[in-house]
Design an enzyme around this catalytic site. Sequence first.
Site, short mmCIF file in Angstrom:
data_model
loop_
_atom_site.label_atom_id
_atom_site.label_comp_id
_atom_site.label_asym_id
_atom_site.label_seq_id
_atom_site.Cartn_x
_atom_site.Cartn_y
_atom_site.Cartn_z
N THR A 1 0.84 -1.20 0.00
CA THR A 1 0.00 0.00 0.00
C THR A 1 0.87 1.26 0.00
O THR A 1 0.74 2.13 -0.86
CB THR A 1 -0.91 0.00 1.25
OG1 THR A 1 -1.65 -1.21 1.27
CG2 THR A 1 -1.86 1.17 1.25
N VAL A 2 1.76 1.36 0.99
CA VAL A 2 2.54 2.59 1.14
C VAL A 2 3.65 2.68 0.09
O VAL A 2 3.84 3.72 -0.54
CB VAL A 2 3.12 2.70 2.57
CG1 VAL A 2 3.88 4.01 2.75
CG2 VAL A 2 2.02 2.58 3.63
N LYS B 1 6.07 1.82 12.58
CA LYS B 1 5.88 2.09 14.02
C LYS B 1 6.18 0.88 14.89
O LYS B 1 6.60 1.04 16.04
CB LYS B 1 4.50 2.66 14.33
CG LYS B 1 3.32 1.92 13.78
CD LYS B 1 2.90 2.51 12.48
CE LYS B 1 2.10 1.55 11.66
NZ LYS B 1 0.78 2.00 11.31
N VAL C 1 3.48 7.80 12.68
CA VAL C 1 2.36 8.17 13.58
C VAL C 1 1.39 9.09 12.84
O VAL C 1 1.78 10.14 12.33
CB VAL C 1 2.87 8.87 14.86
CG1 VAL C 1 1.69 9.25 15.76
CG2 VAL C 1 3.85 8.00 15.61
N ILE D 1 -0.51 13.44 8.95
CA ILE D 1 -0.44 14.57 9.90
C ILE D 1 1.00 14.81 10.34
O ILE D 1 1.67 13.88 10.80
CB ILE D 1 -1.27 14.28 11.17
CG1 ILE D 1 -2.71 13.94 10.82
CG2 ILE D 1 -1.22 15.46 12.13
CD1 ILE D 1 -3.56 13.58 12.03
N GLY E 1 -6.93 -0.25 2.47
CA GLY E 1 -5.48 -0.22 2.76
C GLY E 1 -5.16 0.48 4.07
O GLY E 1 -4.02 0.85 4.31
N GLU F 1 -3.34 -2.81 9.20
CA GLU F 1 -2.01 -3.44 9.18
C GLU F 1 -2.12 -4.81 8.52
O GLU F 1 -3.22 -5.36 8.39
CB GLU F 1 -1.50 -3.60 10.62
CG GLU F 1 -1.26 -2.31 11.34
CD GLU F 1 -0.24 -1.41 10.62
OE1 GLU F 1 0.90 -1.81 10.45
OE2 GLU F 1 -0.62 -0.29 10.22
N ASP G 1 -1.43 -1.07 17.61
CA ASP G 1 -0.89 -0.06 16.69
C ASP G 1 -0.95 1.33 17.34
O ASP G 1 0.04 2.08 17.34
CB ASP G 1 -1.71 -0.08 15.39
CG ASP G 1 -1.25 1.00 14.40
OD1 ASP G 1 -0.23 0.78 13.73
OD2 ASP G 1 -1.91 2.05 14.33
N LYS H 1 2.14 3.88 18.63
CA LYS H 1 2.23 5.30 18.28
C LYS H 1 2.31 6.16 19.54
O LYS H 1 3.06 7.14 19.58
CB LYS H 1 1.02 5.70 17.42
CG LYS H 1 1.08 5.06 16.03
CD LYS H 1 -0.26 5.15 15.32
CE LYS H 1 -0.19 4.59 13.92
NZ LYS H 1 -1.51 4.40 13.31
P1 NAP Z 1 1.83 -3.97 2.92
O1 NAP Z 1 0.80 -3.48 1.99
O2 NAP Z 1 1.64 -5.27 3.60
O3 NAP Z 1 3.23 -3.99 2.12
C1 NAP Z 1 4.40 -4.51 2.64
C2 NAP Z 1 5.41 -4.63 1.52
O4 NAP Z 1 6.68 -4.97 2.09
C3 NAP Z 1 5.09 -5.69 0.49
O5 NAP Z 1 5.39 -5.22 -0.79
C4 NAP Z 1 6.03 -6.86 0.86
O6 NAP Z 1 6.47 -7.60 -0.25
C5 NAP Z 1 7.20 -6.11 1.43
N1 NAP Z 1 7.89 -6.92 2.44
C6 NAP Z 1 7.45 -7.29 3.66
N2 NAP Z 1 8.37 -8.04 4.28
C7 NAP Z 1 9.42 -8.15 3.44
C8 NAP Z 1 10.66 -8.81 3.50
N3 NAP Z 1 11.02 -9.52 4.55
N4 NAP Z 1 11.51 -8.69 2.45
C9 NAP Z 1 11.15 -7.98 1.35
N5 NAP Z 1 9.97 -7.33 1.23
C10 NAP Z 1 9.11 -7.42 2.26
O7 NAP Z 1 2.09 -2.90 4.09
P2 NAP Z 1 1.76 -1.33 4.06
O8 NAP Z 1 0.36 -1.10 4.47
O9 NAP Z 1 2.28 -0.74 2.81
O10 NAP Z 1 2.63 -0.84 5.33
C11 NAP Z 1 4.03 -0.72 5.22
C12 NAP Z 1 4.58 -0.03 6.48
O11 NAP Z 1 3.99 1.26 6.59
C13 NAP Z 1 4.24 -0.73 7.78
O12 NAP Z 1 5.28 -0.51 8.70
C14 NAP Z 1 2.99 -0.01 8.26
O13 NAP Z 1 2.80 -0.10 9.66
C15 NAP Z 1 3.33 1.39 7.84
N6 NAP Z 1 2.20 2.29 7.67
C16 NAP Z 1 1.13 1.90 6.92
C17 NAP Z 1 0.07 2.78 6.74
C18 NAP Z 1 -1.14 2.41 5.94
O14 NAP Z 1 -2.09 3.20 5.89
N7 NAP Z 1 -1.15 1.24 5.26
C19 NAP Z 1 0.12 4.05 7.32
C20 NAP Z 1 1.24 4.42 8.08
C21 NAP Z 1 2.28 3.53 8.23
P3 NAP Z 1 5.50 -8.63 -1.03
O15 NAP Z 1 4.48 -7.75 -1.67
O16 NAP Z 1 6.38 -9.30 -2.03
O17 NAP Z 1 4.94 -9.53 0.01
N1 HSE Z 2 -3.14 0.60 10.36
C1 HSE Z 2 -2.82 1.96 10.67
C2 HSE Z 2 -4.07 2.72 11.00
C3 HSE Z 2 -2.09 2.59 9.52
O1 HSE Z 2 -5.16 2.21 10.71
O2 HSE Z 2 -3.98 3.81 11.55
C4 HSE Z 2 -1.60 3.97 9.81
O3 HSE Z 2 -0.59 3.96 10.77
#
Ligand code: NAP
Ligand code: HSE
Length: 432
Positions: free
Chosen positions: A15-16, A106, A133, A137, A188, A191, A202, A206
């Site tokens: 997603t990110v 986080k 976090v 924001i 998306g 987590e 989560d 934060k």
């Molecule tokens: P996600 O959609 O699950 O994506 C994770 C990505 O990382 C996937 O492309 C995965 O590869 C790759 N990955 C995971 N483990 C790996 C490893 N060991 N080696 C290589 N690649 C690896 O997660 P996300 O929602 O984008 O979140 C990513 C981070 O941002 C997390 O720390 C999350 O807490 C943080 N975050 C997310 C949001 C949100 O709104 N989603 C907001 C703020 C912060 P594959 O695709 O090949 O499996």
């Molecule tokens: N899963 C987290 C949330 C992503 O819903 O706030 C943003 O940190």
Amino acid sequence: MENKTVKAAILGAGTVGSGVYALAGMLSDEMLQKTGGSLEIKKVLVRDTKKERDGIPGELLTDCWNDILTDNEIQIIIEVMGGIEPARTYITEAILSGKQVVSANKDLLAEYGQELLRLAEEHAVDLLFEAAVAGAIPIIRPLKQNMTAGLLTEIMGIVNGTTNYILTKMTEEGMEYAEALKMAEAFGYAEADPASDVEGYDAGRKMAILGSLAYSSEVAFSDVYMEGITRITADDVYYAKEFGYVIKLVGIARTLGERLEVKVHPMLIPKEHPLASVRDSFNAVFVHGEASGDAMFMGRGAGKMPTASAVMGDVVTVLRNLLHDNCGWNGGIAYKKLPVMPMEETKSCFFLRLLVSEKPGSLGNIASVLGSNGVSIDQVVAKHTIHGANELVIITGSVMERNFNNALKTLEGMPDIEGVCAKIRVYREQRG
Ligand code: NAP
Ligand code: HSE
């Protein structure tokens, strides 16, 4: 100034990561104007290089961290893969090899943020994590920079988008919990393991990060009291609404004398309170300081592009720092050791929903148990029969959690009580 191109790698293309890649392309002119340099994403680390990636050319994908680590052209690592390992190892190795790091992780920062910040300082590299976090924001940088002179005493906010989205759907549309969670995952917001959102972990992570930064005292994730929203029912939402409240998952980090109180739990918020109107995946963080007074930050707390915007904001800062030879000024290193209060010693007001027998004197017996444990009753709000049983809804005055729990234990064993349906904390202004 000569236009320099700085090369970066993104770890993760979910997603990110896909949002970061897209935004880096959209911002190329802006970056050139603002920093005098350009960014090139040279590699993207994933687990599965065969999978189609949203807008990311296949030739950039690699599943080999060493390809990135040993590539001396790559100066910035953008970690958006999540989890503790291997992210901790990769970021440590990146710092040791002099690469700048931006992370949205986080989970990692709540547990190892201080260790990594110290390492980054030793090696004079940037380690920025605004996206960790409250999504889009800006709150990390204000706490590390703009508000450092604010004599901060309280942070209170909605810092999880998934649970706020679920509670909004339950309150406004009467949607079932499970359906709302599915939608939050589809957008998306959630987590990889959504238990982390709905159990409050989560938000707890934060609050550990925010507490450490605001009070310059390391708050361990294990010191944060956490309660999620899995026990909130449609009936709780109904009663809350009927009596002028909305239920929100709230994080609090405040100073109480020389100690800290850091916790996450559902809370009834009066509908006139500004946090009550924070809906959907929005987050909001209130900060109070003796010098600064009140400040409030609000915006999208989760999702692809809002989160990518926070990540890229940090990347632009790193790019500027690299081009001006100014890396390594991270701030945020804790220098105090303030203990975190055990939850039993903290104070709250409670909304208590009981199933009571119709025997005469029940109400008096309940009041007497509460009173003998020092629990005052502010309101006996209702005696309803929504499911044909007698429900007694009480809002208590502020009481130490230990006393309230003792009263509850006694109530649970009384013949007058057929069941304790809900115990939810209620908002009441309380500053140390
Ligand atoms: P996600 O959609 O699950 O994506 C994770 C990505 O990382 C996937 O492309 C995965 O590869 C790759 N990955 C995971 N483990 C790996 C490893 N060991 N080696 C290589 N690649 C690896 O997660 P996300 O929602 O984008 O979140 C990513 C981070 O941002 C997390 O720390 C999350 O807490 C943080 N975050 C997310 C949001 C949100 O709104 N989603 C907001 C703020 C912060 P594959 O695709 O090949 O499996
Ligand atoms: N899963 C987290 C949330 C992503 O819903 O706030 C943003 O940190």
